[in-house]
Design an enzyme around this catalytic site. Structure first.
Site, PDB file in Angstrom:
ATOM      1  N   LYS A  65       0.839  -1.197   0.000  1.00  0.00           N
ATOM      2  CA  LYS A  65       0.000   0.000   0.000  1.00  0.00           C
ATOM      3  C   LYS A  65       0.874   1.248   0.000  1.00  0.00           C
ATOM      4  O   LYS A  65       1.537   1.560   0.984  1.00  0.00           O
ATOM      5  CB  LYS A  65      -0.901   0.046   1.244  1.00  0.00           C
ATOM      6  N   GLU A  86       9.281   1.022  11.191  1.00  0.00           N
ATOM      7  CA  GLU A  86      10.293   2.067  10.975  1.00  0.00           C
ATOM      8  C   GLU A  86       9.568   3.384  11.160  1.00  0.00           C
ATOM      9  O   GLU A  86       8.757   3.777  10.317  1.00  0.00           O
ATOM     10  CB  GLU A  86      10.876   1.975   9.560  1.00  0.00           C
ATOM     11  N   CYS A  94      13.168  10.650   7.948  1.00  0.00           N
ATOM     12  CA  CYS A  94      13.219  10.191   9.339  1.00  0.00           C
ATOM     13  C   CYS A  94      14.645  10.245   9.878  1.00  0.00           C
ATOM     14  O   CYS A  94      14.840  10.308  11.080  1.00  0.00           O
ATOM     15  CB  CYS A  94      12.666   8.776   9.428  1.00  0.00           C
ATOM     16  N   GLU A 112       9.331  15.869  16.177  1.00  0.00           N
ATOM     17  CA  GLU A 112       9.813  15.694  14.807  1.00  0.00           C
ATOM     18  C   GLU A 112       9.073  16.680  13.902  1.00  0.00           C
ATOM     19  O   GLU A 112       7.870  16.544  13.692  1.00  0.00           O
ATOM     20  CB  GLU A 112       9.541  14.253  14.355  1.00  0.00           C
TER      21      GLU A 112
HETATM   22  P1  NDP Z   1       1.642   8.018   8.585  1.00  0.00           P
HETATM   23  O1  NDP Z   1       1.950   7.172   9.747  1.00  0.00           O
HETATM   24  O2  NDP Z   1       0.513   8.940   8.646  1.00  0.00           O
HETATM   25  O3  NDP Z   1       1.397   7.135   7.266  1.00  0.00           O
HETATM   26  C1  NDP Z   1       2.267   6.135   6.851  1.00  0.00           C
HETATM   27  C2  NDP Z   1       1.508   5.102   6.057  1.00  0.00           C
HETATM   28  O4  NDP Z   1       0.580   4.437   6.917  1.00  0.00           O
HETATM   29  C3  NDP Z   1       0.668   5.685   4.918  1.00  0.00           C
HETATM   30  O5  NDP Z   1       0.664   4.786   3.826  1.00  0.00           O
HETATM   31  C4  NDP Z   1      -0.706   5.777   5.550  1.00  0.00           C
HETATM   32  O6  NDP Z   1      -1.748   5.764   4.604  1.00  0.00           O
HETATM   33  C5  NDP Z   1      -0.726   4.510   6.374  1.00  0.00           C
HETATM   34  N1  NDP Z   1      -1.700   4.516   7.471  1.00  0.00           N
HETATM   35  C6  NDP Z   1      -2.266   5.575   8.084  1.00  0.00           C
HETATM   36  N2  NDP Z   1      -3.152   5.159   9.019  1.00  0.00           N
HETATM   37  C7  NDP Z   1      -3.166   3.805   8.991  1.00  0.00           C
HETATM   38  C8  NDP Z   1      -3.853   2.788   9.708  1.00  0.00           C
HETATM   39  N3  NDP Z   1      -4.732   3.087  10.665  1.00  0.00           N
HETATM   40  N4  NDP Z   1      -3.618   1.499   9.418  1.00  0.00           N
HETATM   41  C9  NDP Z   1      -2.722   1.170   8.482  1.00  0.00           C
HETATM   42  N5  NDP Z   1      -2.038   2.077   7.740  1.00  0.00           N
HETATM   43  C10 NDP Z   1      -2.225   3.386   8.012  1.00  0.00           C
HETATM   44  O7  NDP Z   1       3.030   8.760   8.302  1.00  0.00           O
HETATM   45  P2  NDP Z   1       3.358   9.789   7.172  1.00  0.00           P
HETATM   46  O8  NDP Z   1       2.871   9.288   5.882  1.00  0.00           O
HETATM   47  O9  NDP Z   1       2.892  11.117   7.622  1.00  0.00           O
HETATM   48  O10 NDP Z   1       4.977   9.697   7.146  1.00  0.00           O
HETATM   49  C11 NDP Z   1       5.760  10.475   7.907  1.00  0.00           C
HETATM   50  C12 NDP Z   1       6.276   9.712   9.128  1.00  0.00           C
HETATM   51  O11 NDP Z   1       6.948   8.530   8.748  1.00  0.00           O
HETATM   52  C13 NDP Z   1       7.293  10.513   9.898  1.00  0.00           C
HETATM   53  O12 NDP Z   1       7.018  10.464  11.271  1.00  0.00           O
HETATM   54  C14 NDP Z   1       8.614   9.810   9.609  1.00  0.00           C
HETATM   55  O13 NDP Z   1       9.608   9.947  10.547  1.00  0.00           O
HETATM   56  C15 NDP Z   1       8.189   8.411   9.427  1.00  0.00           C
HETATM   57  N6  NDP Z   1       9.152   7.718   8.590  1.00  0.00           N
HETATM   58  C16 NDP Z   1      10.001   6.810   9.163  1.00  0.00           C
HETATM   59  C17 NDP Z   1      10.980   6.187   8.412  1.00  0.00           C
HETATM   60  C18 NDP Z   1      11.875   5.165   9.006  1.00  0.00           C
HETATM   61  O14 NDP Z   1      12.441   4.392   8.258  1.00  0.00           O
HETATM   62  N7  NDP Z   1      12.046   5.077  10.303  1.00  0.00           N
HETATM   63  C19 NDP Z   1      11.144   6.479   7.001  1.00  0.00           C
HETATM   64  C20 NDP Z   1      10.175   7.418   6.499  1.00  0.00           C
HETATM   65  C21 NDP Z   1       9.226   7.999   7.284  1.00  0.00           C
HETATM   66  P3  NDP Z   1      -2.379   7.114   3.964  1.00  0.00           P
HETATM   67  O15 NDP Z   1      -1.484   8.253   4.316  1.00  0.00           O
HETATM   68  O16 NDP Z   1      -2.421   6.827   2.538  1.00  0.00           O
HETATM   69  O17 NDP Z   1      -3.734   7.223   4.566  1.00  0.00           O
END
Ligand code: NDP
Length: 454
Positions: free
Chosen positions: A154, A229, A263, A356
Site C-alpha cells: 500500500k 520504521e 526520518c 519531529e
Molecule cells: P503516517 O503514519 O501517517 O502514514 C504512513 C503510512 O501508513 C501511509 O501509507 C498511511 O496511509 C498509512 N496509514 C495511516 N493510518 C493507517 C492505519 N490506521 N492502518 C494502516 N495504515 C495506516 O506517516 P506519514 O505518511 O505522515 O509519514 C511520515 C512519518 O513517517 C514521519 O514520522 C517519519 O519519521 C516516518 N518515517 C520513518 C521512516 C523510518 O524508516 N524510520 C522512514 C520514512 C518515514 P495514507 O497516508 O495513505 O492514509
C-alpha cells in the site's frame, strides 16, 4: 468507487487521478496472494532469483521514467529521484542472490538428525509513507519476495504513482500478478485490512510513531509479526576538534535533503561550546547556498514540502517569536515551499527541539563535554540515526556506543546503505531492514527431527 487527485507539490497541479482500493477489494487481493503462495514457494530457487534479477533490470531500464514520476508526484529533486529509482534496482539485485542461499542448519541430536528450514511467512503487507515512496517500498518487497512470500503493497495516498509503475514493471518482468500486488488507497482502509485480515502474516510499516503504535496493537491481536520504521529526531554532534569546515558544509544536507522530510534528518545540531561561534559563521553561507526551487532542474538541491497540510504543520513550529538564526530562500507563488531554517532555541524543552518537525528546520544547541553531548543526544523519545564529528577516533567510538540510535555515522551524514542493517530503537521502531539479516525477518525457522534408530 472513490478516486483521488494526485497533486504536484511544486505547482499544485493535478498530475493524475487514482482509484482507491476498497476494504472488500483489499481482502480479495489478499486472498489471491494467499492462493498464489504454493506455486511461488515451489519455484526452484534459481528461477525465483532470475525473476528478481529481471525485475531489477526492468527497473533499471525505467529509471528516468520513474524519476520523472517522482519529481511530479512528490516534488523530489531529479537527482534524488534518480537515486531512489536506482536504489529499488540495487535492492532487488542484492536480494536476488538470496533464494539460492536460504538454507537451514543441521544440529547434532541423539537418536537421529535435526535439520532446520527457512520457510516463507505467507502474505506480507507493506505499508509505505509519502516521503520516500520508492526506496521504502523496495526495502520491504524485495527481501519478502526473495524469501518466497507474496506481497501486497500500500503506497501512501499522496504518492501512489511510482509504486503503481513498479507493479507494472514486476509483471513485465514475469513476477506472477498475484504474488506482488500494489493497492493504492487509504491507510485506514487498505492498511487496516493488512492488520486485521488473518491471511496477512506480517506487516512491514514505515510511518509515524502514532500510527505505528496502532499497527503494533492491531497485530498483537493476531500475534502477527511486524516491523516498524518510525519517526526520528536525530542529533548531529560536532566536537571542537572536528574539521569544522566539513561539518558545517555537510550539516545542511544532513537535514534539508528531501526538504527535511526524512526520518534520518539530523534535525538537532549539538556543538561543543568553544566551537559554536565559528561553526555558526561557517553554517550561514552553507545554508544560504542550498539551491531551493524547481525539482526538475538538475541544479536544485531542495524541493517543496509534500502538501498544504504538511506545510501548515511545519510552519507551526516557526512563528514571529521563534529565534531564527539563519534562513535560506524559497520560491514564491504556487507550491508548498518552506525555506531552510536554523533556530537557536531558548530551552531544550521547546517543542521545536523535542518534536519531529519533518521539514527543513534544524535547531542548534551547545554542550560542555562528551557526557553532556551524549545526554542531550539521548534526551529524546526517538533513536533512529545521528552523526558524530571529531578527529578523535576513540571519542567517536565512545560517543557512538553511548548514543541510543540504530544508525550512526562518524564524520558523515550517510544513513542508508542497502547492504547494511537499518532501523531504530526506542520509539523510532522495531526490527531491522536491509543488509544480509533482513531475510530472517521474512522467514520462520522450521525444525524437523528425523529419528534414525530402530
Ligand atoms: P503516517 O503514519 O501517517 O502514514 C504512513 C503510512 O501508513 C501511509 O501509507 C498511511 O496511509 C498509512 N496509514 C495511516 N493510518 C493507517 C492505519 N490506521 N492502518 C494502516 N495504515 C495506516 O506517516 P506519514 O505518511 O505522515 O509519514 C511520515 C512519518 O513517517 C514521519 O514520522 C517519519 O519519521 C516516518 N518515517 C520513518 C521512516 C523510518 O524508516 N524510520 C522512514 C520514512 C518515514 P495514507 O497516508 O495513505 O492514509
Amino acid at each position: 468507487m472513490s478516486v483521488t487527485d494526485v497533486i504536484n507539490p511544486a505547482t499544485e497541479d493535478v498530475v493524475a487521478r487514482v482509484e482507491q482500493t476498497s476494504a472488500e477489494e483489499t481482502d480479495a487481493a489478499i486472498a489471491r496472494a494467499h492462493a498464489a503462495l504454493p506455486a511461488w514457494k515451489a519455484l526452484a530457487p534459481a528461477d525465483r532469483a532470475r525473476l528478481l534479477r529481471r525485475f531489477a533490470e526492468a527497473v533499471d531500464a525505467d529509471v528516468d521514467h520513474l524519476a520523472d514520476l517522482e519529481v511530479r508526484n512528490s516534488g523530489h529533486t531529479i537527482g534524488n529521484a534518480r537515486w531512489e529509482a536506482g536504489n529499488v534496482r540495487d535492492v532487488l539485485q542484492y536480494y536476488s542472490a538470496a533464494p539460492e542461499r536460504l538454507f537451514g542448519r543441521q544440529i547434532p541430536v541423539p537418536g537421529g538428525v535435526d535439520i532446520t528450514f527457512a520457510e516463507p511467512l505467507g502474505v506480507v503487507g507493506v505499508i509505505v509513507p509519502w516521503n520516500f515512496p520508492m526506496p521504502i517500498a523496495g526495502w520491504g518487497f524485495a527481501p519478502a519476495l526473495a524469501a518466497g512470500n507474496a506481497v501486497v503493497l500500500k503506497p501512501a495516498e499522496l504518492t501512489p504513482l511510482t509504486a503503481l509503475r513498479l507493479g507494472e514493471l514486476a509483471r513485465e518482468a514475469g513476477i506472477p500478478e498475484d504474488v506482488f500486488q500494489v493497492l493504492p488507497g487509504r491507510g485506514s482502509v487498505v492498511g487496516q485490512r493488512f492488520v486485521d485480515n488473518p491471511l496477512v502474516r506480517k506487516v512491514v510499516f514505515t510511518g509515524s510513531t502514532e500510527v505505528g503504535r496502532q499497527i503494533m496493537a492491531g497485530c498483537a491481536a493476531q500475534v502477527k509479526r511486524v516491523t516498524l520504521e518510525l519517526g526520528g529526531k536525530n542529533a548531529n554532534i560536532v566536537f571542537a576538534d572536528a574539521d569544522l569546515e566539513k561539518a558545517a558544509a555537510s550539516a545542511p544536507y544532513g537535514v534539508f535533503d528531501n526538504a527535511g522530510q526524512d526520518c534520518c534528518a539530523r534535525s538537532r545540531i549539538l556543538v561543543e561550546r568553544g566551537a559554536f561561534e565559528k561553526f555558526m559563521e561557517l553554517l550561514e553561507p552553507a545554508v544560504q547556498g542550498v539551491v531551493v526551487g524547481d525539482p526538475a532542474s538538475e541544479k536544485t538541491e531542495m524541493g517543496p514540502l509534500i502538501s498544504a497540510a504538511h506545510l501548515a504543520s511545519v510552519a507551526s513550529y516557526v512563528d514571529t517569536e521563534t529565534p531564527v538564526a539563519i534562513r535560506g530562500s524559497a520560491p514564491e507563488g504556487p507550491g508548498f515551499w518552506f525555506p531552510p531554517t536554523v533556530v537557536v532555541p531558548r530551552e531544550a524543552t521547546d517543542r521545536i527541539v523535542t518534536e519531529e518537525v519533518f521539514g527543513p528546520v534544524v535547531t542548534v544547541q551547545t554542550f560542555a563535554d562528551e557526557a553532556e553531548a551524549i545526554r542531550l543526544a539521548n534526551d529524546s523519545e526517538y533513536g533512529l540515526s545521528g552523526s558524530i564529528w571529531t578527529e578523535n577516533l576513540g571519542r567517536a567510538m565512545r560517543v557512538a556506543r553511548g548514543v541510543e540510535a540504530g544508525n550512526l555515522s562518524v564524520n558523515s551524514h550517510s544513513s542508508v546503505r542497502y547492504w547494511t542493517p537499518f532501523g531504530g530503537v526506542k520509539q523510532s521502531g522495531l526490527g531491522r531492514e536491509l543488509g544480509p539479516d533482513a531475510l530472517a525477518a521474512f522467514t520462520e525457522t522450521k525444525n524437523v527431527f528425523i529419528a534414525t534408530e530402530g
